[in-house]
Design a protein around this motif. Structure first.
Motif, PDB file in Angstrom:
ATOM      1  N   VAL A  20       6.881  -4.374  12.156  1.00  0.00           N
ATOM      2  CA  VAL A  20       6.794  -4.010  10.736  1.00  0.00           C
ATOM      3  C   VAL A  20       5.785  -2.870  10.546  1.00  0.00           C
ATOM      4  O   VAL A  20       6.065  -1.891   9.835  1.00  0.00           O
ATOM      5  CB  VAL A  20       6.397  -5.226   9.866  1.00  0.00           C
ATOM      6  CG1 VAL A  20       6.009  -4.794   8.452  1.00  0.00           C
ATOM      7  CG2 VAL A  20       7.537  -6.231   9.828  1.00  0.00           C
ATOM      8  N   ARG A  34       6.510  -9.049   1.362  1.00  0.00           N
ATOM      9  CA  ARG A  34       6.532 -10.218   2.229  1.00  0.00           C
ATOM     10  C   ARG A  34       7.284 -11.354   1.594  1.00  0.00           C
ATOM     11  O   ARG A  34       7.052 -11.727   0.441  1.00  0.00           O
ATOM     12  CB  ARG A  34       5.102 -10.665   2.549  1.00  0.00           C
ATOM     13  CG  ARG A  34       4.885 -10.842   4.041  1.00  0.00           C
ATOM     14  CD  ARG A  34       3.707 -11.723   4.341  1.00  0.00           C
ATOM     15  NE  ARG A  34       4.102 -13.121   4.223  1.00  0.00           N
ATOM     16  CZ  ARG A  34       3.341 -14.131   4.594  1.00  0.00           C
ATOM     17  NH1 ARG A  34       2.147 -13.921   5.080  1.00  0.00           N
ATOM     18  NH2 ARG A  34       3.780 -15.364   4.452  1.00  0.00           N
ATOM     19  N   GLU A 172       9.612  -8.157   4.824  1.00  0.00           N
ATOM     20  CA  GLU A 172       8.961  -8.729   6.001  1.00  0.00           C
ATOM     21  C   GLU A 172       9.081 -10.248   6.011  1.00  0.00           C
ATOM     22  O   GLU A 172       8.606 -10.916   5.102  1.00  0.00           O
ATOM     23  CB  GLU A 172       7.489  -8.300   5.964  1.00  0.00           C
ATOM     24  CG  GLU A 172       6.635  -8.877   7.052  1.00  0.00           C
ATOM     25  CD  GLU A 172       5.183  -8.396   6.934  1.00  0.00           C
ATOM     26  OE1 GLU A 172       4.915  -7.368   6.277  1.00  0.00           O
ATOM     27  OE2 GLU A 172       4.321  -9.084   7.489  1.00  0.00           O
TER      28      GLU A 172
END
Ligand code: IMP
Ligand code: MG
Length: 332
Positions: A20, A34, A172
Motif C-alpha cells: 500500500v 482504510r 486498504e
C-alpha cells in the motif's frame, strides 16, 4: 489505476503495509481509505530507514499529498488513533467517518479473558467485543467523541467524489482472507469479513466502481493465534529458515508454513483478484534481496513466480524484495 483494493490472501501479516505504501507513492494516490476490522491490525511500513508500526492510520501516509480516511466499517481506539495522528503529523489530511464504532475499556477487558483469549487467541484489542456491541446497537460512535470532532468526514462521499474526478483511490484492507468471519476457519477468525467486497462496504464504495483487486500473498504463510495452518512447520524450524516473525500488535511468534497454492487460489476466487503481489521473496530466496527487475531474480525465484501465475491464471505484478518502500519489482 483508478480504484484499487488491496487485501491479504492468507491469514494476515502478508506485507500489505509495504504494498500500500509503495502504490500510494508510485501512483500518486489522492485518497487512501482504510477498511477492515480495527486496531487488531498491525501494519509495518519502512520509510527512509524508519520503521512505523501502524494500527489505525492508513499506510498511504508515506505520500504527504495523500488524504487519509478511515471508513465507517472500522472500529476505532481513540487513544491509539490520536497517538498515530500526532506521531505522523497527519492532522491536516486525516478524516474519520462519524459512524465508526468506538472501542471502550470494557471491550478490551472482555477481549482479554474467557474464550476469546483462551480458545481463539485474539489480539486482546477489544475489536471483537466492540463489533458485538455494534451488532447489538449499543456501541458508541465516532460522532459522539469530542476529541474526534475536527476529524469527522463523510468518507463514502469523499471517496466517490474522488472517483467521479478520476483521481487514483486506494482502499486498504486489513487481516487476511482465511481469518475472515465469513470465509475463514471459524471460530478461529476475526470479528468481521475482511475480503475485498467487505473492504469496499467498510468505506462505502460500490462494487461497480472498483477497477483492480490486488491480492497480497507472502512467499511463505504465517498465522498467529489458534486455528488450522496446513503444512505447519515447528517454531524452531521457522527460525532456522528465517521465517520467524513476531506479531506487530501482540509480539507473539507467528506460526509458519510453506507457500500454499490451494489457499492462494481460493483467496483469488473469493476476492475477485485481478493481480497478485508476492511479498518477502528475499526471505525465501536471499539472493533476490533488493532486486528491482524480474530478470535479476535467480532462476529458482523466477520459477516460483511463474508457477503462481500459471496456477492462479493471474499476473504477479508486484514482488517484494526487501522491507523498504522502494525494494520492489513493479511489472505493471
Ligand atoms: P481478534 O481479531 O483480535 O479478535 O483476533 C482473532 C484472530 O485473528 C486471532 O487468531 C488473531 O491472532 C487474528 N488476527 C487479528 N488481527 C490480525 C492481524 O492483523 N494479523 C494477523 N492475525 C490477526
Ligand atoms: Mg499485521
Amino acid at each position: 489505476m483508478t480504484c484499487t483494493v488491496v487485501v491479504d490472501g492468507f491469514f494476515g501479516d502478508g506485507g500489505k503495509g509495504k504494498i500500500v505504501s509503495y502504490l500510494t507513492v508510485a501512483d500518486d494516490v489522492a485518497v487512501c481509505a482504510r477498511g477492515g476490522v480495527g486496531p487488531n491490525a498491525g501494519h509495518t511500513v519502512v520509510k527512509d530507514g524508519v520503521t512505523y508500526k501502524l494500527r489505525m492510520i492508513p499506510c498511504g501516509f508515506v505520500n504527504p499529498e495523500t488524504r487519509l480516511l478511515i471508513g465507517p466499517g472500522v472500529v476505532v481506539n481513540t487513544e491509539v488513533l490520536m497517538k498515530e495522528i500526532v506521531e505522523l503529523g497527519a492532522e491536516g489530511r486525516f478524516g474519520i467517518d462519524p459512524q465508526c464504532a468506538i472501542i471502550e475499556p470494557k471491550h478490551i477487558e472482555a477481549d482479554r479473558r474467557g474464550h476469546l483469549k483462551e480458545k481463539i487467541g485474539t489480539t486482546g484489542t477489544g475489536t471483537g467485543p466492540c463489533n458485538a456491541d455494534r451488532a447489538l446497537r449499543t456501541a458508541m460512535m465516532a460522532r459522539e467523541v469530542p476529541e474526534l470532532e475536527r476529524f469527522i468526514a463523510d468518507v463514502p462521499a469523499e471517496l466517490n467524489a474522488a472517483l467521479d474526478e478520476d483521481l487514483p483511490v486506494l482502499l486498504e484492507g486489513t487481516q487476511g482472507t482465511f481469518i475472515s468471519l465469513y470465509h475463514g476457519t471459524y471460530p478461529y477468525v476475526t470479528s468481521n469479513d475482511v475480503c475485498a467486497s467487505a473492504i469496499c462496504s467498510d468505506v462505502g464504495v460500490g462494487p461497480t466502481r472498483v477497477d483492480e483487486v490486488i491480492l497480497v500473498c507472502k512467499a511463505y504463510v504465517t498465522r498467529v493465534g489458534a486455528g488450522d495452518l496446513p503444512g505447519e512447520i515447528g517454531l524452531e524450524e521457522a527460525r532456522e529458515r528465517g521465517w520467524d516473525e513476531y506479531g506487530t500488535v501482540t509480539g507473539r511468534q507467528r506460526r509458519a508454513a510453506p507457500f500454499n497454492m490451494k489457499l492462494a487460489k481460493r483467496a483469488a476466487m473469493i476476492n475477485g483478484a485481478t493481480q497478485i503481489a508476492i511479498t518477502k521473496l528475499d526471505i525465501l530466496h536471499p539472493d533476490c534481496r533488493g532486486c528491482e527487475s524480474f530478470e535479476d531474480l535467480s532462476a529458482e525465484a523466477r520459477e516460483f513466480i511463474l508457477d503462481i501465475e500459471e496456477a492462479l491464471g493471474l499476473p504477479v505484478t508486484l514482488i517484494g524484495t526487501g522491507p523498504g518502500v522502494r525494494e520492489i519489482i513493479d511489472r505493471r
